[in-house]
Scaffold this active site. Structure first.
Site, short mmCIF file in Angstrom:
data_model
loop_
_atom_site.label_atom_id
_atom_site.label_comp_id
_atom_site.label_asym_id
_atom_site.label_seq_id
_atom_site.Cartn_x
_atom_site.Cartn_y
_atom_site.Cartn_z
N GLU A 76 0.51 -14.78 4.55
CA GLU A 76 0.56 -13.54 3.77
C GLU A 76 -0.84 -13.29 3.26
O GLU A 76 -1.35 -14.03 2.42
CB GLU A 76 1.57 -13.68 2.62
CG GLU A 76 2.04 -12.32 2.13
CD GLU A 76 1.54 -11.99 0.74
OE1 GLU A 76 0.35 -11.67 0.62
OE2 GLU A 76 2.34 -12.08 -0.20
N CYS A 80 -1.61 -8.99 -4.32
CA CYS A 80 -1.80 -8.62 -2.93
C CYS A 80 -1.07 -7.34 -2.56
O CYS A 80 -1.49 -6.63 -1.63
CB CYS A 80 -1.36 -9.77 -2.01
SG CYS A 80 0.33 -10.31 -2.31
#
Length: 538
Positions: free
Chosen positions: A275, A309
């Site tokens: 990720e 993020c």
């Protein structure tokens, strides 16, 4: 956990003398820290000093693992994993539910440590606690269904029985970042445990204490010793032996580092989930509820000081509502309660480090020098904390500016007008990233239709990120350079398993019976295949 009232000596090799350096006062009781750091798989004397980004106070000297320490941790994990894999899923689930309750019972302790290590606002720390608890509950309740042996149609009806098993990989490595030190250190590994694996975790050097507290809670919940181990150190020192010894690697961090890790995993032919970065867009359509969109933009852009993020860094706003939206967005941003503390009243905490502050400052200064306008914010606030930067809204950002396409990972967002929704979608899809997106509209069905055109792993309608990320049954991850694989949902646990197919043949063999030629057998097979097709068999 309590704050120390007076210095009580070094944690390992000791920070500066508080008598001569006011910033050296201990923020945590040394005995408390020592109990946590004793969990690090480290045999040498080398330590790493951790200081709080809130006020630069020392927190700990964390023992550092050597490559040999990492290798030994993996060996121990592999030994205990063999017995753990034979433990029933129901037994694993009972322990995970105890962990769920412990997380909620000790949430104040966890939140305090998260705030001290990361500098985030307490409300953002609580979201980590809630997410870890939700993850534990989800996999405790659903893993039996995810991992159950599945019967599939055999080659021949009645004669062929075929089952698909899910077997654990073995030892899973988890490399987690500093920005969400509790949820990213724990959540991915919980699914690995439920699948029957052991975990060797390497948290970021700034936030190791939080990860160690998570490991302590797992032990208190009844998970076997050595099933979850923590190694500490720089990625360049311990990352390679970790990747070199585990059976699967889960990483959350930058795209650049993710590419290196993917290459290392490929050399060993082991799987990995990554990720990675994002430059996430929000689309505010002409029929959007303005106040709700403004609230979502503030939360989406400035939660955890933008060090998220899936946070919003690009806001595309329809001409019809642009002025009204900007007015409300800027007003809400200016009304935020700022501060570097662990109090609930703070809306936005500090950046994590001097390096992060330098990046944010450089992006804003570059944009302003090239013609961008600062609508609010745009300056560091050393009066609030050593790495504090105000929530910043920019207008007039153009492609030649660094912050146009490069992830800032800080409290900076850029505003753009659009005339046509197709153009807005095309602009949202620009660049190499594809992690998260948000669409605000008065028509949820229309928003979901537009979402299918956005090349991101998660898209939220009338919410910046919580609706998708907070749904544990839904997979989460990135497209393009935002990553590989998915966390959460069935994908989040099945990634930690090997698929095994077991076929059992009854009666006639798969081949010509005695006395039948291969040619005749081929004709019989042809008739059988045509019949199965007419019967609608897959």
């Amino acid at each position: 956990m309590t704050a120390a009232s007076s210095p009580r000596g070094p944690l390992t090799d000791g920070p500066r003398d508080p008598e001569h350096d006011p910033s050296a006062s201990y923020a945590l009781e040394p005995d408390y820290v020592a109990a946590l750091t004793a969990r690090v798989a480290a045999s040498g004397a080398q330590t790493h000093e951790v200081r709080s980004p809130l006020d630069d106070a020392p927190l700990a000297h964390v023992p550092q693992s050597s490559p040999a320490d990492v290798e030994r941790a993996i060996v121990r994990a592999r030994q205990v994993q063999q017995a753990w894999s034979r433990t029933s899923v129901a037994d694993r689930a009972r322990r995970l539910l105890r962990f769920h309750d412990l997380v909620l019972d000790r949430q104040d302790e966890i939140a305090e440590l998260v705030c001290l290590e990361s500098g985030k606002a307490r409300k953002d720390a609580f979201l980590e606690i809630a997410h870890v608890a939700m993850t534990a509950r989800y996999y405790a309740r659903t893993s039996e269904a995810h991992l159950a042996t599945r019967r599939v149609p055999g080659m021949f009806p009645v004669l062929t029985r075929t089952e698909v098993n899910r077997l654990p990989k073995g030892v899973v490595g988890v490399i987690s970042p500093w920005n969400y030190p509790f949820t990213l250190a724990m959540s991915d590994g919980l699914a690995a445990l439920m699948a029957g694996n052991a975990v060797v975790a390497k948290p970021d050097s700034q936030t190791t204490l939080t990860a160690l507290l998570g490991a302590e809670l797992l032990a208190d919940a009844g998970f076997p010793a050595d099933l979850w181990q923590v190694v500490a150190g720089q990625g360049s020192e311990v990352g390679t032996p970790l990747i070199g010894g585990v059976d699967y690697l889960c990483f959350t961090g930058s795209t650049a580092t993710g590419k290196v890790i993917a290459q290392q995993c490929a050399e060993r032919l082991i799987g990995c989930s990554l990720e990675l970065g994002g430059k996430n867009p929000m689309l505010v359509l002409r029929d959007a509820p303005i106040e709700r969109a403004a609230e979502g933009a503030v939360r989406g852009a400035f939660s955890n000081s933008g060090q998220l993020c899936i946070s919003m860094e690009r806001l595309y706003v329809a001409d019809q509502v642009y002025d009204r939206f900007v007015e409300r967005f800027v007003a809400r941003t200016q009304a935020m309660a700022l501060g570097a503390s662990t109090d609930w009243e703070v809306d936005m905490g500090t950046l994590i480090s001097a390096r992060q502050l330098e990046t944010v400052t450089a992006h804003v200064e570059d944009a302003v020098a090239k013609g961008a306008r600062v609508l609010t914010g745009g300056r560091a606030r050393p009066d609030l904390g050593p790495y504090y930067y105000e929530p910043t809204v920019l207008e007039g950002v153009t492609p030649e500016m660094t912050c146009f396409g490069t992830e800032t990972f800080g409290p900076v967002v850029s505003l753009y007008r659009f005339h046509d929704e197709a153009d807005a979608v095309a602009r949202a899809n620009q660049g190499d990233y594809g992690l998260n997106a948000s669409i605000y509209t008065g028509d949820g069905r229309r928003g979901r239709e537009i979402a299918r055109q956005v090349r991101c792993g998660t898209v939220n309608v009338n919410e910046p990120y919580g609706a998708a990320f907070g749904t544990l049954a839904a997979p989460m991850g990135g497209m393009r350079e935002s990553g590989l694989g998915r966390r959460q949902g069935a994908e989040g646990i099945l990634r930690y398993t090997e698929t095994q197919s077991v076929g059992t043949q009854r009666g006639l063999p798969i081949g010509p019976p005695a006395g039948m030629s291969e040619e005749t057998y081929a004709k019989v097979m042809t008739v059988s295949l045509r019949l199965l097709n007419k019967l609608g068999r897959a």
